[in-house]
Structure formats: structure tokens, C-alpha cells
Motif scaffolding. Structure first.
Motif, mmCIF file in Angstrom:
data_model
loop_
_atom_site.group_PDB
_atom_site.id
_atom_site.type_symbol
_atom_site.label_atom_id
_atom_site.label_comp_id
_atom_site.label_asym_id
_atom_site.label_seq_id
_atom_site.Cartn_x
_atom_site.Cartn_y
_atom_site.Cartn_z
ATOM 1 N N THR A 1 35.129 40.294 42.136
ATOM 2 C CA THR A 1 35.030 41.266 43.234
ATOM 3 C C THR A 1 33.571 41.575 43.571
ATOM 4 O OG1 THR A 1 35.323 43.066 41.624
ATOM 5 C CG2 THR A 1 37.276 42.311 42.799
ATOM 6 N N TYR B 1 32.198 38.346 45.515
ATOM 7 C CA TYR B 1 33.039 37.714 46.540
ATOM 8 C C TYR B 1 32.286 37.425 47.835
ATOM 9 C CZ TYR B 1 37.286 36.440 49.022
ATOM 10 O OH TYR B 1 38.235 35.745 49.715
ATOM 11 N N GLU C 1 40.725 40.993 50.943
ATOM 12 C CA GLU C 1 39.438 40.620 51.523
ATOM 13 C C GLU C 1 39.606 40.151 52.964
ATOM 14 O OE1 GLU C 1 36.605 41.061 50.151
ATOM 15 O OE2 GLU C 1 37.113 41.392 48.039
ATOM 16 N N SER D 1 43.519 40.473 44.469
ATOM 17 C CA SER D 1 42.276 41.010 45.025
ATOM 18 C C SER D 1 41.891 40.274 46.303
ATOM 19 C CB SER D 1 41.153 40.900 43.991
ATOM 20 O OG SER D 1 39.917 41.296 44.530
#
Length: 281
Positions: free
Chosen positions: A128, A131, A160, A156
Motif C-alpha cells: 500500500t 502502490y 485503488e 487492497s
């Protein structure tokens, strides 16, 4: 004889891969400080020959040859290394403790080509944090090959704004049935590819998935012939850190020339066969 042959090869010949990589990195760090070195390297090594382009994981690579993790661990020299001719560089391996330093380097020196990040621990936190700064991610499961590490990353990624590929890196001690389980899991759960060291396992995955799952060969490739063998076995991309460390920057351009020559030979053979078929019809 090039500078690498004179200054580095005698010192890395009998070293472990870790020690040799450290010496190699010091050489490229020094060369990177020379004015206009990047421009000269791009010109000298001619790193974008046409004819080897391919799309993998939805990304456009101008050739199938990349640099694996373990050399540019801190993300200091990826642009200098890209100038040697590789189409992507895999930075790391990293974990939560050092990923912020890597991100800082990336912010200071914007990547010119495709940049990947290899994560070996603290998967979710590191993923994270990093990213927004990398084009794809290699999740190294060598220490603990379990899909439990992957599922939080997939969740996760959903949140995004931009989709980025996730590749899982598998150890070479897995059995064929375990390899098949990871391949099935990858295809069902939107894992974008597998990186693997064993060419035997790579070819097994390629056959088992009928080529539907992109594969990266990270198999101690030292020579152009070994790179070609890995691509023939089913790899979409190959990584040549071992060859770069042991043989120097010329191994990249020699590999690209070898792959282009093989492609030209294949085209000529197919053309000749087509002409013969039409004449016999």
C-alpha cells in the motif's frame, strides 16, 4: 575489452552472488556519476531494437529481457541499469523497514522505463505504501508460500484508482501439485503472473495453463542461449541479473541480438515453408 571486464570481472568470478552483486552495484553507481553517462549508455548499447516488443500483464515491454531483484535493492540505480538495454528493472527485495527509502529515491529520479518492486515481508503495508510509485509488484513467497499473503493485497488493489499487476514469486522446492495449485489460484483470482526460477517448473506451468498465465523466468540466466531457452520453455519475460553481474553490460545487448537473430531465422523458415507448400499445391 570493456571497463567492466578490466575492473569488475576479476573480482566477482569466485564470489557468492550476494558479494558479486555488491561489487557490481558499486561499479554502476560510480559510472552513473559520470556526466552524460546515461545518454552515452543509451546510445552505446542501443537498448531499443525493434522486433522484440511484447505486451505482458497489460504493460508494453520493448523487449522481453529484464533485471531481477537483488541488485538494485534500495532503488538507487534503476535508470542507469535500464540504459543498458533491459526493458524493466525489479527493485528490492524490500519490506516495511526500507520501502520508504526506496520510494524517496523513486521520487527524486523518475523512472524512464517499467519499474517493478519485489516485496519479501510485511506484504500489505509495503504494498500500500509503494502502490503509486511502481508499475507492477512481485510478491516473493519463498519464505512462506501461502496464498494467505496474497488475498489482502488483492482486496487492497480493488480500492485503488489504477489497476497494477501483481506477480507471485514461487520457490523452486515446490512439488508439481503445489505448483498447479498456485497456477489455478492465480487464474481464478486475478493474479497477473508467476515468477519462478526452475525452468522445469516454468514449462510445467506453461503446459498446465496452456499458456494463459504470463511467466517470468528468474533462473540464473548467464548467456543469450539460456535466455532463449527460457522463452522457448514458456516464459513471457526473462531476468538476467546473474549474467549482468558475472559478464557485465554486454550480456544484455548480446542477448537482444541473439533473440532478434532467432526471430529472423524463424520468419525466414516459415516463409520458405509457405513457398514450398504453395508450389506443391
Amino acid at each position: 575489452m570493456g571497463l567492466y571486464n578490466l575492473l569488475v570481472k576479476p573480482f566477482v568470478r569466485n564470489k557468492s552472488m550476494a558479494e558479486a552483486s555488491h561489487i557490481c552495484l558499486r561499479y554502476y553507481r560510480t559510472m552513473g556519476r559520470i556526466p552524460f553517462a546515461r545518454t552515452l549508455n543509451r546510445w552505446f548499447f542501443g537498448n531499443k531494437p525493434s522486433g522484440l516488443e511484447r505486451e505482458v500483464f497489460g504493460l508494453s515491454f520493448y523487449n522481453p529481457v529484464g533485471l531481477g531483484a537483488g541488485l538494485d535493492i534500495q532503488g538507487e540505480l534503476y535508470n542507469d541499469l535500464s540504459n543498458l538495454g533491459v526493458s524493466f528493472v525489479e527493485v528490492g527485495p524490500v519490506r516495511e523497514g526500507n520501502v520508504k527509502n526506496v520510494i524517496m529515491h523513486v521520487q527524486k529520479d523518475s523512472p524512464k522505463d517499467i519499474l517493478a518492486l519485489c516485496i519479501e515481508q510485511d506484504y500489505l503495508t509495503t504494498f500500500t505504501l509503494a502502490y503509486d510509485f511502481f508499475d507492477f509488484f512481485v510478491i516473493d513467497l519463498s519464505a512462506d508460500p501461502s496464498v494467505e499473503h496474497i488475498e489482502p493485497l488483492l482486496e487492497s488493489r480493488i480500492g485503488e484508482q489504477q489497476y497494477k499487476p501483481i506477480i507471485i514469486k514461487l520457490p523452486d522446492y515446490l512439488t508439481d501439485s503445489e505448483i498447479e495449485s498456485f497456477a489455478e489460484y492465480s487464474m481464478v483470482n486475478n493474479i497477473d503472473g508467476i515468477e519462478i526460477r526452475s525452468l522445469e517448473h516454468l514449462h510445467h506451468i506453461y503446459s498446465y495453463t496452456k499458456g494463459r498465465l504470463p511467466l517470468i523466468a528468474n533462473s540464473h540466466i548467464d548467456t543469450p542461449e539460456m535466455a532463449a531457452e527460457a522463452l522457448k520453455a514458456g516464459a513471457s519475460l526473462v531476468e538476467i541479473r546473474t549474467g549482468l553481474v558475472k559478464e557485465g553490460p554486454r550480456v544484455v545487448s548480446n542477448t537482444l541480438k541473439h533473440l532478434l537473430k532467432l526471430k529472423e531465422n524463424t520468419i525466414n523458415e516459415e516463409s520458405s515453408s509457405s513457398i514450398q507448400d504453395s508450389q506443391s499445391a
